[in-house]
Design a protein around this motif. Structure first.
Motif, PDB file in Angstrom:
ATOM      1  N   UNK A  81       1.603  16.526 -52.396  1.00 15.89           N
ATOM      2  CA  UNK A  81       1.456  15.850 -53.688  1.00 15.89           C
ATOM      3  C   UNK A  81       2.069  14.443 -53.643  1.00 15.89           C
ATOM      4  N   UNK A  82       1.681  13.713 -52.600  1.00 14.74           N
ATOM      5  CA  UNK A  82       2.195  12.361 -52.425  1.00 14.74           C
ATOM      6  C   UNK A  82       1.014  11.398 -52.339  1.00 14.74           C
ATOM      7  N   UNK A  83       1.230  10.151 -52.714  1.00 10.18           N
ATOM      8  CA  UNK A  83       0.198   9.130 -52.542  1.00 10.18           C
ATOM      9  C   UNK A  83      -0.036   8.920 -51.036  1.00 10.18           C
ATOM     10  N   UNK A  84      -1.288   9.071 -50.550  1.00 11.41           N
ATOM     11  CA  UNK A  84      -1.521   8.998 -49.097  1.00 11.41           C
ATOM     12  C   UNK A  84      -1.088   7.666 -48.481  1.00 11.41           C
ATOM     13  N   UNK A  85      -1.255   6.585 -49.225  1.00 11.90           N
ATOM     14  CA  UNK A  85      -0.863   5.293 -48.661  1.00 11.90           C
ATOM     15  C   UNK A  85       0.659   5.172 -48.566  1.00 11.90           C
ATOM     16  N   UNK A  86       1.343   5.830 -49.523  1.00 15.71           N
ATOM     17  CA  UNK A  86       2.798   5.797 -49.456  1.00 15.71           C
ATOM     18  C   UNK A  86       3.276   6.658 -48.283  1.00 15.71           C
ATOM     19  N   UNK A  87       2.640   7.819 -48.122  1.00 22.57           N
ATOM     20  CA  UNK A  87       2.986   8.697 -47.000  1.00 22.57           C
ATOM     21  C   UNK A  87       2.765   7.964 -45.669  1.00 22.57           C
ATOM     22  N   UNK A  88       1.619   7.301 -45.572  1.00 13.86           N
ATOM     23  CA  UNK A  88       1.309   6.547 -44.341  1.00 13.86           C
ATOM     24  C   UNK A  88       2.345   5.449 -44.119  1.00 13.86           C
ATOM     25  N   UNK A  89       2.748   4.801 -45.198  1.00 16.05           N
ATOM     26  CA  UNK A  89       3.742   3.727 -45.108  1.00 16.05           C
ATOM     27  C   UNK A  89       5.065   4.226 -44.540  1.00 16.05           C
ATOM     28  N   UNK A  90       5.454   5.424 -44.984  1.00 14.25           N
ATOM     29  CA  UNK A  90       6.705   6.011 -44.498  1.00 14.25           C
ATOM     30  C   UNK A  90       6.648   6.246 -43.004  1.00 14.25           C
ATOM     31  N   UNK A  91       5.550   6.865 -42.550  1.00  7.28           N
ATOM     32  CA  UNK A  91       5.457   7.193 -41.126  1.00  7.28           C
ATOM     33  C   UNK A  91       5.185   5.953 -40.264  1.00  7.28           C
ATOM     34  N   UNK A  92       4.593   4.945 -40.869  1.00  2.00           N
ATOM     35  CA  UNK A  92       4.420   3.682 -40.138  1.00  2.00           C
ATOM     36  C   UNK A  92       5.797   3.088 -39.829  1.00  2.00           C
ATOM     37  N   UNK A  93       6.654   3.073 -40.833  1.00  6.45           N
ATOM     38  CA  UNK A  93       8.012   2.537 -40.651  1.00  6.45           C
ATOM     39  C   UNK A  93       8.736   3.299 -39.554  1.00  6.45           C
ATOM     40  N   UNK A  94       8.610   4.617 -39.598  1.00  4.15           N
ATOM     41  CA  UNK A  94       9.328   5.423 -38.630  1.00  4.15           C
ATOM     42  C   UNK A  94       8.752   5.216 -37.221  1.00  4.15           C
ATOM     43  N   UNK A  95       7.441   4.979 -37.143  1.00  8.92           N
ATOM     44  CA  UNK A  95       6.812   4.705 -35.842  1.00  8.92           C
ATOM     45  C   UNK A  95       7.339   3.388 -35.251  1.00  8.92           C
TER      46      UNK A  95
END
Ligand SMILES: [Zn+2]
Length: 486
Positions: A81-95
């Protein structure tokens, strides 16, 4: 510089790009989870290649994409139940953070797919106009693989065979051919939704308002839109994992060559081998999934770089506890050897004791072999073998080398390894350890062996061990055995 081109299945000479740097694009991650050591393998391989090329005065622009719009991201975001672009943003940062930790700093630009929507639309419209793309009502725009005669030329599959491939190929009733893939996926947006620049979110799916209608791009078109913007319709080098050859890279070729009418889209295709863990494909259900974070918790980043460099980039890597131990031991052996050489170089003993047969310079041969290996399709295992050959050739006479010879070997070892991204240099023994070692030497000279032994134990308790050499005692950091299982 010879490179194995997947497209021609031959080693080819890397040619200079007239008046401009070489352009390299490497497929980056789909950001919906923590990056794992398989992602790291590809990134480390290309980092080593680019470092080497730059060390040889090649100018090279390195572009990598970040897939932040994809079915996998949307599925996971829905569950959480998260905004997909926000989720992607989080994992992009971690990458990006993981890449930094691994010492990967060769990428010039990371390009996020969601920043290229206008480009994507432009390319799809060209494909529609030229007759390569067709519309399926309520579904989207698709690429007709039958219209592109060369489909399958990279993966050596015919269009008919290509239809068998179902990996990440979009299903839709109404497709002309089974292997047709989506360029644009419609998202049904309530009719009262006002057009706007930012994407709307409908049932957890991001949708952009464009002249093709509300929707989102397919996976393959993201990459060609990005490279067309940065590199134009044709460029020098495209890299990625072996598993991306089909359908992803095949689709990229079809899109870009159809859109521009220019061939080849990419001159040389480079593909890295698989990474398995304990002989199996990494998966969360098999319990052999290792993220970069987990690796870093138990090991040094350089150890992963060593594992990667000790295999050819096209060969598979089977990651096991013993692969890790090999890396730990090899790096320690090199570090200790450099410390010994540095001890020899700084010792006041004159070169009067230098043995005659030791006067020739073996480093020239090492440097030559190292470069020959690298220039031959980045044969890093052979390049590392040249380094060990130098160590093996010189270690039996190490205390009889001249100071200049010792320095020269240090220089050769550190320069070659730095080219591959390793940070090696002589590490001096701390002053307090040296002092105890001197006291112990004195006790030994005075035949106070009990005291000498006690001092040796003291040194060991501080994490060092004493090596008695013809030049006096040398203290080396105690080798640590890694007991962690990852
Ligand atoms: Zn890609």
């Amino acid at each position: 510089m010879l490179l194995y081109n997947t497209l021609t299945e031959k080693k080819e000479a890397l040619g200079k790009s007239k008046g401009r740097p070489l352009r390299l694009f490497v497929c980056g991650p789909t950001v919906y989870g923590e990056a794992q050591i398989g992602n790291a393998r590809t990134s480390l391989n290309f980092d080593i290649m680019v470092r080497y090329l730059r060390s040889q005065k090649w100018r090279i622009t390195y572009l990598q994409n970040i897939t932040d719009i994809d079915d996998k991201i949307i599925d996971k975001a829905r569950k959480q139940k998260e905004n997909p672009l926000r989720l992607a943003g989080r994992f992009e940062k971690s990458y990006i953070k993981s890449m930094k930790t691994l010492g990967i700093d060769t990428v010039d630009t990371y390009a996020r797919a969601s920043d290229y929507i206008p480009r994507i639309i432009k390319q799809i419209k060209t494909l529609i106009k030229k007759g390569y793309a067709y519309k399926i009502e309520k579904s989207g725009y698709y690429f007709d693989i039958k219209k592109f005669k060369d489909y399958g030329k990279l993966s050596k599959r015919t269009a008919a065979q290509a239809e068998d491939g179902i990996s990440r190929i979009d299903e839709s009733i109404g497709k002309r051919n089974k292997g047709d893939f989506a360029l644009w996926k419609f998202v049904e947006v309530p009719t009262n939704k006002k057009p706007r620049k930012k994407p709307a979110l409908v049932n957890g799916e991001p949708a952009w308002h464009t002249s093709l209608g509300w929707g989102r791009p397919g996976w393959h078109i993201e990459d060609t839109a990005i490279t067309e913007k940065h590199f134009g319709p044709q460029y020098d080098l495209h890299g990625g994992g072996m598993d991306l050859k089909f359908p992803h890279h095949e689709a990229e070729i079809a899109q870009q060559e159809s859109a521009s009418g220019k061939k080849p889209f990419v001159k040389i295709w480079l593909h890295t081998g698989f990474l398995t863990v304990n002989g199996k494909k990494m998966s969360k259900s098999a319990g052999n999934f290792i993220t970069i974070d987990t690796f870093i918790k138990h090991h040094k980043p350089e150890e992963l770089r060593w594992i990667v460099a000790s295999h050819h980039y096209r060969s598979p890597i089977n990651y096991t506890e013993s692969t890790v131990q090999d890396a730990v031991q090899s790096l320690q052996a090199i570090q200790e050897y450099i410390n010994r050489l540095s001890f020899r170089a700084s010792s006041k003993q004159k070169s009067g004791k230098v043995k005659k047969q030791n006067r020739d310079n073996p480093t020239k041969e090492t440097t030559k072999k190292f470069h020959e290996s690298m220039e031959n399709d980045f044969n890093t295992p052979q390049a590392l073998a040249a380094i060990f050959e130098l160590i093996n050739q010189t270690q039996s006479n190490i205390w009889y080398l001249s100071s200049a010879q010792a320095k020269n070997i240090i220089k050769t070892l550190t320069q070659s390894l730095t080219t591959l991204g390793f940070n090696v240099k002589p590490i001096p023994t701390p002053q307090n350890i040296k002092k105890i070692a001197q006291e112990r030497e004195l006790s030994r000279t005075n035949k106070q062996f009990t005291q000498a032994d006690a001092l040796r134990k003291k040194i060991e308790a501080l994490g060092y061990r004493v090596e008695d050499t013809p030049l006096g005692p040398l203290c080396l950091k105690q080798t640590q055995k890694s007991h962690h299982k990852t």
